[in-house]
Design a protein around this motif. Structure first.
Motif, PDB file in Angstrom:
ATOM      1  N   THR A  48       0.830  -1.210   0.000  1.00 54.64           N
ATOM      2  CA  THR A  48       0.000   0.000   0.000  1.00 54.64           C
ATOM      3  C   THR A  48       0.864   1.260   0.000  1.00 54.64           C
ATOM      4  O   THR A  48       0.483   2.281  -0.583  1.00 54.64           O
ATOM      5  CB  THR A  48      -0.953  -0.006   1.216  1.00 54.64           C
ATOM      6  N   GLN A  49       2.062   1.147   0.602  1.00 57.82           N
ATOM      7  CA  GLN A  49       2.972   2.297   0.549  1.00 57.82           C
ATOM      8  C   GLN A  49       3.443   2.544  -0.879  1.00 57.82           C
ATOM      9  O   GLN A  49       3.574   3.680  -1.315  1.00 57.82           O
ATOM     10  CB  GLN A  49       4.181   2.043   1.442  1.00 57.82           C
ATOM     11  N   LEU A  50       3.652   1.435  -1.602  1.00 53.15           N
ATOM     12  CA  LEU A  50       4.066   1.558  -3.012  1.00 53.15           C
ATOM     13  C   LEU A  50       2.906   2.078  -3.857  1.00 53.15           C
ATOM     14  O   LEU A  50       3.056   2.999  -4.655  1.00 53.15           O
ATOM     15  CB  LEU A  50       4.438   0.184  -3.569  1.00 53.15           C
ATOM     16  N   ASN A  51       1.747   1.410  -3.706  1.00 49.44           N
ATOM     17  CA  ASN A  51       0.590   1.757  -4.525  1.00 49.44           C
ATOM     18  C   ASN A  51      -0.668   1.897  -3.668  1.00 49.44           C
ATOM     19  O   ASN A  51      -1.347   0.912  -3.382  1.00 49.44           O
ATOM     20  CB  ASN A  51       0.362   0.686  -5.606  1.00 49.44           C
ATOM     21  N   PRO A  52      -0.973   3.116  -3.251  1.00 50.41           N
ATOM     22  CA  PRO A  52      -2.130   3.338  -2.381  1.00 50.41           C
ATOM     23  C   PRO A  52      -3.453   2.901  -3.018  1.00 50.41           C
ATOM     24  O   PRO A  52      -4.445   2.703  -2.328  1.00 50.41           O
ATOM     25  CB  PRO A  52      -2.131   4.856  -2.154  1.00 50.41           C
ATOM     26  N   LYS A  53      -3.466   2.699  -4.338  1.00 52.08           N
ATOM     27  CA  LYS A  53      -4.693   2.211  -4.989  1.00 52.08           C
ATOM     28  C   LYS A  53      -4.948   0.744  -4.652  1.00 52.08           C
ATOM     29  O   LYS A  53      -6.038   0.232  -4.919  1.00 52.08           O
ATOM     30  CB  LYS A  53      -4.576   2.342  -6.514  1.00 52.08           C
ATOM     31  N   GLN A  54      -3.913   0.045  -4.158  1.00 48.26           N
ATOM     32  CA  GLN A  54      -4.015  -1.384  -3.811  1.00 48.26           C
ATOM     33  C   GLN A  54      -4.436  -2.219  -5.019  1.00 48.26           C
ATOM     34  O   GLN A  54      -5.275  -3.116  -4.919  1.00 48.26           O
ATOM     35  CB  GLN A  54      -4.967  -1.593  -2.635  1.00 48.26           C
ATOM     36  N   LYS A  55      -3.868  -1.861  -6.162  1.00 50.56           N
ATOM     37  CA  LYS A  55      -4.223  -2.538  -7.412  1.00 50.56           C
ATOM     38  C   LYS A  55      -2.957  -3.038  -8.095  1.00 50.56           C
ATOM     39  O   LYS A  55      -1.866  -2.505  -7.878  1.00 50.56           O
ATOM     40  CB  LYS A  55      -4.908  -1.540  -8.360  1.00 50.56           C
ATOM     41  N   ILE A  56      -3.130  -4.020  -8.963  1.00 54.58           N
ATOM     42  CA  ILE A  56      -2.074  -4.489  -9.831  1.00 54.58           C
ATOM     43  C   ILE A  56      -2.553  -4.331 -11.276  1.00 54.58           C
ATOM     44  O   ILE A  56      -3.771  -4.343 -11.500  1.00 54.58           O
ATOM     45  CB  ILE A  56      -1.711  -5.980  -9.539  1.00 54.58           C
ATOM     46  N   PRO A  57      -1.649  -4.159 -12.234  1.00 52.18           N
ATOM     47  CA  PRO A  57      -0.191  -4.201 -12.162  1.00 52.18           C
ATOM     48  C   PRO A  57       0.426  -2.913 -11.612  1.00 52.18           C
ATOM     49  O   PRO A  57      -0.241  -1.872 -11.542  1.00 52.18           O
ATOM     50  CB  PRO A  57       0.217  -4.408 -13.620  1.00 52.18           C
ATOM     51  N   PHE A  58       1.726  -3.024 -11.269  1.00 56.25           N
ATOM     52  CA  PHE A  58       2.487  -1.885 -10.774  1.00 56.25           C
ATOM     53  C   PHE A  58       3.933  -2.087 -11.187  1.00 56.25           C
ATOM     54  O   PHE A  58       4.404  -3.223 -11.248  1.00 56.25           O
ATOM     55  CB  PHE A  58       2.384  -1.818  -9.242  1.00 56.25           C
TER      56      PHE A  58
END
Ligand SMILES: N[C@@H](CCC(=O)N[C@@H](CS)C(=O)NCC(=O)O)C(=O)O
Length: 212
Positions: A48-58
């Motif tokens: 979540t720190q990386l991607n607050p959207k909590q989605k993939i891909p990233f």
């Protein structure tokens, strides 16, 4: 050129395969973190720190952190593409035509049709039953995909008769549609067959379906 330091997050879906497929076509070395949706893995504190959207891909590439399959694929080609693999758009006009197809496929086929189907069929326990929305989304998909079908009667690929990110997006949407019980025309099936025969797709499929 320095070896790219790329990490791709996410596996197992029609969207996660897109950047993996691009990376395979480009011959990039990358690390895959095959986290899956609705497993809790997109909700950890670290992710979540990386991607607050909590989605993939990233994607992580050096200091760049990027979400959205559209943005990641477009970035990889613009950054690492070449005429030997997938060439970055040769002109502002070519980029514009590619963006036109990509926006259309992402907006009309992916989000407005297929994601509606997914939310209210397979994921109905989370998002609710909506039979009218399902029927309308199936019909809408057929109406919209007919535009690509017509174009592909006279063209091998979507943009400038060369393989590109728009083809990756369309192909992943066609497979997704079939898995929702939507039938494809013979013309679209033969386009899909050509795309799926690409070694880049085969390699990406193996990565995208590896055990989570
Ligand atoms: N607009 C985003 C959509 C990403 C998206 O919705 N991904 C789904 C999987 S296909 C997801 O991460 N769901 C997370 C979850 O439900 O845990 C993109 O194109 O990358």
């Amino acid at each position: 050129m320095n070896e790219p330091h790329i990490t791709l997050w996410g596996a197992g879906t029609s969207r996660t395969i897109r950047p993996i497929w691009v990376a395979e076509e480009l011959g990039l070395s990358y690390a895959l973190k095959p986290i899956g949706p609705r497993t809790g893995e997109t909700r950890t504190e670290t992710y979540t720190q990386l991607n607050p959207k909590q989605k993939i891909p990233f994607l992580e590439d050096g200091g760049l952190q990027l979400s959205e399959s559209f943005a990641i694929c477009r970035y990889l080609v613009n950054r690492y593409g070449s005429t030997a693999t997938i060439a970055p758009p040769a002109s502002v006009e070519e980029q514009a035509k590619q963006d036109e197809w990509l926006s259309f496929i992402y907006g009309e086929l992916d989000e407005t049709s297929l994601y509606i189907l997914r939310r209210h069929e397979a994921l109905a326990s989370i998002y609710g039953e909506a039979p009218t929305a399902i029927a309308a989304a199936k019909e809408y998909f057929q109406k919209q995909v007919a535009v690509a079908d017509k174009h592909l009667r006279d063209n091998q690929f979507l943009v400038n008769n060369k393989f590109g990110v728009a083809d990756i997006f369309l192909t992943t949407c066609l497979g997704w549609a079939e898995s929702c019980g939507i039938g494809l025309s013979d013309n679209l099936k033969s386009y899909q067959k050509r795309m799926l025969a690409r070694p880049g797709y085969q390699a990406a499929k193996a990565q995208n379906t590896q055990q989570l």
